[in-house]
Design an enzyme around this catalytic site. Structure first.
Site, PDB file in Angstrom:
ATOM      1  N   LYS A  21      -1.172  -0.675   7.040  1.00  0.00           N
ATOM      2  CA  LYS A  21      -0.223  -0.325   6.941  1.00  0.00           C
ATOM      3  C   LYS A  21       0.579  -0.474   7.967  1.00  0.00           C
ATOM      4  CE  LYS A  21      -1.270   2.665   3.514  1.00  0.00           C
ATOM      5  NZ  LYS A  21      -1.183   1.997   2.411  1.00  0.00           N
TER       6      LYS A  21
ATOM      7  N   TYR B   5     -13.919  -4.442   1.621  1.00  0.00           N
ATOM      8  CA  TYR B   5     -14.175  -3.279   2.900  1.00  0.00           C
ATOM      9  C   TYR B   5     -15.431  -3.007   3.260  1.00  0.00           C
ATOM     10  CZ  TYR B   5      -9.115  -3.133   3.416  1.00  0.00           C
ATOM     11  OH  TYR B   5      -7.872  -3.582   3.258  1.00  0.00           O
TER      12      TYR B   5
ATOM     13  N   TYR C 122      -3.470   3.885  -0.285  1.00  0.00           N
ATOM     14  CA  TYR C 122      -4.037   2.667   0.081  1.00  0.00           C
ATOM     15  C   TYR C 122      -2.654   1.999  -0.780  1.00  0.00           C
ATOM     16  CZ  TYR C 122      -6.270  -2.253   1.052  1.00  0.00           C
ATOM     17  OH  TYR C 122      -6.677  -3.530   0.930  1.00  0.00           O
TER      18      TYR C 122
ATOM     19  N   PRO D 178      -5.445  -1.420  11.770  1.00  0.00           N
ATOM     20  CA  PRO D 178      -5.617  -2.755  10.740  1.00  0.00           C
ATOM     21  C   PRO D 178      -5.839  -2.267   9.125  1.00  0.00           C
ATOM     22  CG  PRO D 178      -6.562  -4.114  12.082  1.00  0.00           C
ATOM     23  CD  PRO D 178      -5.909  -2.120  12.852  1.00  0.00           C
TER      24      PRO D 178
ATOM     25  N   HIS E  32      -3.413  -7.602  -6.913  1.00  0.00           N
ATOM     26  CA  HIS E  32      -4.891  -7.147  -6.342  1.00  0.00           C
ATOM     27  C   HIS E  32      -4.890  -5.993  -7.605  1.00  0.00           C
ATOM     28  CE1 HIS E  32      -6.697  -9.812  -3.562  1.00  0.00           C
ATOM     29  NE2 HIS E  32      -6.344 -10.129  -4.572  1.00  0.00           N
TER      30      HIS E  32
END
Ligand code: APR
Ligand code: PHB
Length: 388
Positions: free
Chosen positions: A296, A200, A383, A292, A72
């Site tokens: 990580k 998200y 990220y 979550p 991704h």
């Protein structure tokens, strides 16, 4: 029995450390309380930082991930029925791999077996001894028989509830914790993912996340009160709530179906310091927990393993700098990931008694992210994973 490094815990941390040390010619024994099937039945997150991908390849366990994983180059954030993309590749030239932790663990178990790695399942009463000497040892029972393993070092890869962290004296150990006032209700379904990348979503009703495992296995989450029980949520209630919280264009194309897994997980931020005491090292969830939101957990376990693996190889070459500096180096990266996971959780979730002003602050955060490449870069570099 004697080994160089006795590893407590046969989850991702313990298996990856054992695999890397074995390939470097360092003997290990892994002690795992549960059966292999039990460990593999755990459903966990699925986003790998590229540093983790490189470590899995270095450990010789990346072939299936490369074949079946999804690279991704970005992710979507959404609020007020609108989504926008953070393009990792365009912003910082990096990417992530979507490949379930269960599959990582499966690949690690297979590699351990192919190298005749020693992984002992069904151990009971694991206890750590003489950690503050140069002759530590571990005792346990298996099928009613007492065993002792003498070793040079003990790696506590036994997760949040294991015995290793508790072996550090209370006057030495310092713990930091934040428990979040909500949980995540997660489902797996044999349906095509609603989006080719993760979504998200911040919503007044609560957070939602759209993820996946493969082209016909989707993973979805909605924030829920800690008082909720899985049996309070029918499949249709879950799908209806998810559709309310994600942007309309996604909700309209969402393919629903029977859930094959449904569970509620609490969220916490937790760090224990130091991550080394005498001949004991804490690794992964034994030392730290992240909510979550930032995906990580497994990636922090991998960076701990990175520092400890290199430190132990250095030690057996006669230089103890790596093991001496393990805790300091691991914690430096842990705290930055804790900060990122906490900040993303704070921005995306609805907190009890949250005021209208607080909701506007979250939406302003997201508006700023959408309008600023500088802000996107900050999120992107955290990220995809800060350097080891
Ligand atoms: N004796 C032997 N094994 C034990 C004991 C014990 N007393 N206590 C715990 N264990 C085992 C557990 O059964 C588990 O398999 O230690 C293992 C710890 O694995 P994890 O909890 O998965 O922790 P870790 O390997 O650090 O991986 C971290 O896993 O839980 C996720 O979100 C977390 O993604 C992160 C990753
Ligand atoms: C998942 O796919 O389970 C997942 C992905 C990203 C997260 C958390 C969970 O941040």
């Amino acid at each position: 029995m004697r080994t160089q490094v006795c590893i407590i815990g046969g989850g991702p941390s313990g298996l990856l450390l054992s695999q890397l040390l074995h390939r470097a010619g360092i003997d290990t024994v892994v002690l795992e309380r549960q059966s292999q099937d039990y460990v593999l039945a755990r459903v966990r997150a699925g986003v790998l930082e590229w540093g983790t991908v490189e470590m899995l390849n270095e450990a010789g366990v990346g072939a299936r991930m490369e074949k079946e994983g999804f690279v991704h180059t970005g992710t979507y954030l959404a609020a007020r029925n609108k989504g926008f993309r953070i393009d990792f590749d365009q912003l910082i030239g990096k990417k992530v791999m979507v490949y379930g932790q269960t599959e990582v663990t499966r690949d690690l178990y297979a590699a351990r077996a192919s190298m005749d790695g020693v992984v002992i399942h069904g151990t009971e009463g694991v206890a750590l001894h003489a950690l503050d000497t140069d002759a530590p040892f571990v005792t346990f029972t298996k099928d009613g028989t007492e065993h002792r393993i003498d070793c040079d070092y003990v790696a506590g890869c036994d997760g949040f509830h294991g015995p290793s962290r508790k072996a550090i004296p209370a006057n030495v150990l310092k713990e930091y914790e934040r428990v979040y006032p909500f949980g995540w209700l997660g489902v797996l379904s044999h349906t095509p993912p609603v989006s080719h990348e993760l979504i998200y979503a911040n919503h007044e009703r609560g957070f939602a996340l759209c993820s996946m495992r493969n082209a016909n296995l989707s993973r979805y989450y909605v924030q829920c009160p800690l008082t909720d029980k899985v049996e309070d949520w029918s499949d249709s209630a879950f799908w209806d709530e998810l559709k309310r919280r994600i942007p309309e264009d996604a909700a309209e194309t969402l393919v629903t179906g029977p859930t094959i897994e449904k569970s509620i997980a609490p969220l916490r931020s937790f760090v224990a310091e130091p991550m080394r005491w005498g001949r004991l090292f804490l690794v992964g969830d034994a030392a730290h927990i992240v909510p979550p939101t930032g995906a990580k957990g497994l990636n922090l376990a991998a960076s701990d393993v990175h520092y400890l693996y290199h430190g132990l190889v250095q030690f057996y070459q006669g230089d103890d700098e790596g093991v001496t500096k393990y805790s300091e180096k691991a914690l430096a990266r842990v705290w930055k990931s804790e900060r990122f996971s906490w900040s993303l959780t704070t921005m995306l979730h609805r907190f009890p008694n949250q005021s209208a002003f607080d909701q506007r602050m979250q939406e302003a955060d997201l508006d700023y992210l959408e309008s600023s490449d500088a802000a996107k870069k900050v999120l992107a570099e955290n990220y995809v994973g800060l350097p080891f």
